[in-house]
Design a protein around this motif. Structure first.
Motif, PDB file in Angstrom:
ATOM      1  N   GLN A 159      54.041  47.166  80.064  1.00 43.23           N
ATOM      2  CA  GLN A 159      54.364  48.103  81.142  1.00 43.23           C
ATOM      3  C   GLN A 159      53.756  47.649  82.465  1.00 43.23           C
ATOM      4  OE1 GLN A 159      52.251  51.812  81.187  1.00 43.23           O
ATOM      5  NE2 GLN A 159      54.004  52.956  82.005  1.00 43.23           N
TER       6      GLN A 159
ATOM      7  N   ALA B  94      59.834  50.754  70.741  1.00 46.74           N
ATOM      8  CA  ALA B  94      60.147  52.103  71.224  1.00 46.74           C
ATOM      9  C   ALA B  94      59.172  52.531  72.318  1.00 46.74           C
ATOM     10  CB  ALA B  94      60.109  53.085  70.059  1.00 46.74           C
TER      11      ALA B  94
ATOM     12  N   ASP C  82      60.007  50.636  75.472  1.00 46.23           N
ATOM     13  CA  ASP C  82      61.238  51.168  76.045  1.00 46.23           C
ATOM     14  C   ASP C  82      60.947  52.395  76.910  1.00 46.23           C
ATOM     15  OD1 ASP C  82      64.393  50.744  75.363  1.00 46.23           O
ATOM     16  OD2 ASP C  82      63.960  52.838  75.833  1.00 46.23           O
ATOM     17  N   ALA C  83      60.121  53.296  76.403  1.00 45.34           N
ATOM     18  CA  ALA C  83      59.797  54.513  77.149  1.00 45.34           C
ATOM     19  C   ALA C  83      58.870  54.223  78.330  1.00 45.34           C
ATOM     20  CB  ALA C  83      59.156  55.532  76.214  1.00 45.34           C
TER      21      ALA C  83
ATOM     22  N   ARG D  67      60.716  52.045  81.167  1.00 41.09           N
ATOM     23  CA  ARG D  67      61.739  52.815  81.879  1.00 41.09           C
ATOM     24  C   ARG D  67      61.091  53.794  82.854  1.00 41.09           C
ATOM     25  NH1 ARG D  67      64.468  56.207  79.396  1.00 41.09           N
ATOM     26  NH2 ARG D  67      63.515  56.164  77.318  1.00 41.09           N
ATOM     27  N   SER D  68      59.989  54.404  82.444  1.00 39.30           N
ATOM     28  CA  SER D  68      59.275  55.319  83.329  1.00 39.30           C
ATOM     29  C   SER D  68      58.666  54.587  84.521  1.00 39.30           C
ATOM     30  CB  SER D  68      58.178  56.042  82.537  1.00 39.30           C
ATOM     31  OG  SER D  68      57.397  56.855  83.373  1.00 39.30           O
TER      32      SER D  68
ATOM     33  N   GLU E 172      68.431  53.206  78.347  1.00 40.27           N
ATOM     34  CA  GLU E 172      67.615  53.524  77.181  1.00 40.27           C
ATOM     35  C   GLU E 172      68.084  52.732  75.963  1.00 40.27           C
ATOM     36  OE1 GLU E 172      66.343  57.396  74.422  1.00 40.27           O
ATOM     37  OE2 GLU E 172      67.732  57.620  76.117  1.00 40.27           O
TER      38      GLU E 172
END
Length: 248
Positions: free
Chosen positions: A96, A125, A128-129, A132-133, A145
């Motif tokens: 991230q 997973a 991915d979250a 994207r944030s 997503e």
């Protein structure tokens, strides 16, 4: 055109992961274990497999291929599981911070770096979250997503498939070169006995999925498959088919 390009990116990352894991990381870890840590081949092979390939499955498969004592792959597998938990806590947040501009690279990294299939999928997973944030807040970009999770699982599947091939190669080398006594004849049966049969399931399942995708392409069977996935409590994300990638 866009879906085909995305499919190509994911498949290429899977192929590159195979090259990295088997032809770069495995020999490097084996060399370091033998030269600097003075491990015997019986320890170095499962250790190199557990660290560089898939983790538990690779350690067990290659340990069986060289006829290592059963306790050695078990010990290596235990260490791999513990290390996978640490990776699961650290690597998604590292991705991230540094790779939110490269979502597909981040997803592929999770599939290659995080050992054990379950931990890799979970890290995919999480990435991915998280990404994207971060991308939405920092760049104003809304990544689709599921892309990163798909990259993670695809890379992991590609790596898993070749465990059988790698175990077969090691079984040949150890039968004909390492363990062979002078004057002893090695037959195909010896190699077959060394090869852990469960790894053949990876390759068989991959072929089955490809055949299923070809058979169901453009038919109502795809909707039935997605409905079954939904009833199992899993959100359908993508369906890779020959000739492109479609939203599920």
């Amino acid at each position: 055109m866009q879906s085909t390009g995305l499919t190509t990116q994911v498949v290429l990352r899977g192929l590159f992961a195979i090259i990295e894991a088997y032809l770069i990381y495995w020999p490097l870890v084996y060399f370091i274990a033998r030269k600097y840590f003075k491990f015997t081949p019986e320890w170095a092979v499962p250790l190199a497999s557990g660290i560089s390939i898939c983790g538990v499955s690779a350690a067990i498969a290659t340990g069986g291929a060289i006829k290592a004592r059963p306790m050695i792959p078990v010990i290596v597998s235990s260490l791999v599981v513990i290390f996978a938990v640490v990776e699961l806590i650290i690597l998604p947040f590292a991705a991230q911070a540094w790779l939110y501009r490269e979502p597909m690279v981040a997803g592929a990294w999770m599939g290659l770096a995080v050992k054990t299939d379950g931990a890799a999928a979970a890290s995919g997973a999480m990435v991915d979250a998280l990404i994207r944030s971060k991308a939405l807040s920092a760049l104003g970009v809304k990544w689709q997503e599921g892309w990163m999770l798909m990259a993670t699982t695809t890379v992991k599947v590609f790596i898993d498939i070749f465990i059988a091939i790698w175990a077969f190669i090691l079984a040949i080398i150890w039968s004909w070169k390492i363990d062979r006594r002078e004057g002893e004849q090695v037959n195909a049966g010896e190699i077959w006995l060394r090869l852990p049969k469960f790894v053949l399931g990876y390759a068989g399942l991959f072929v089955l999925v490809i055949l299923l995708g070809v058979a169901l392409k453009g038919t109502p069977g795809i909707k039935l498959l997605n409905a079954g996935i939904g009833q199992a409590g899993i959100k359908p994300i993508y369906l890779i088919q020959i000739g492109g990638l479609r939203m599920a």
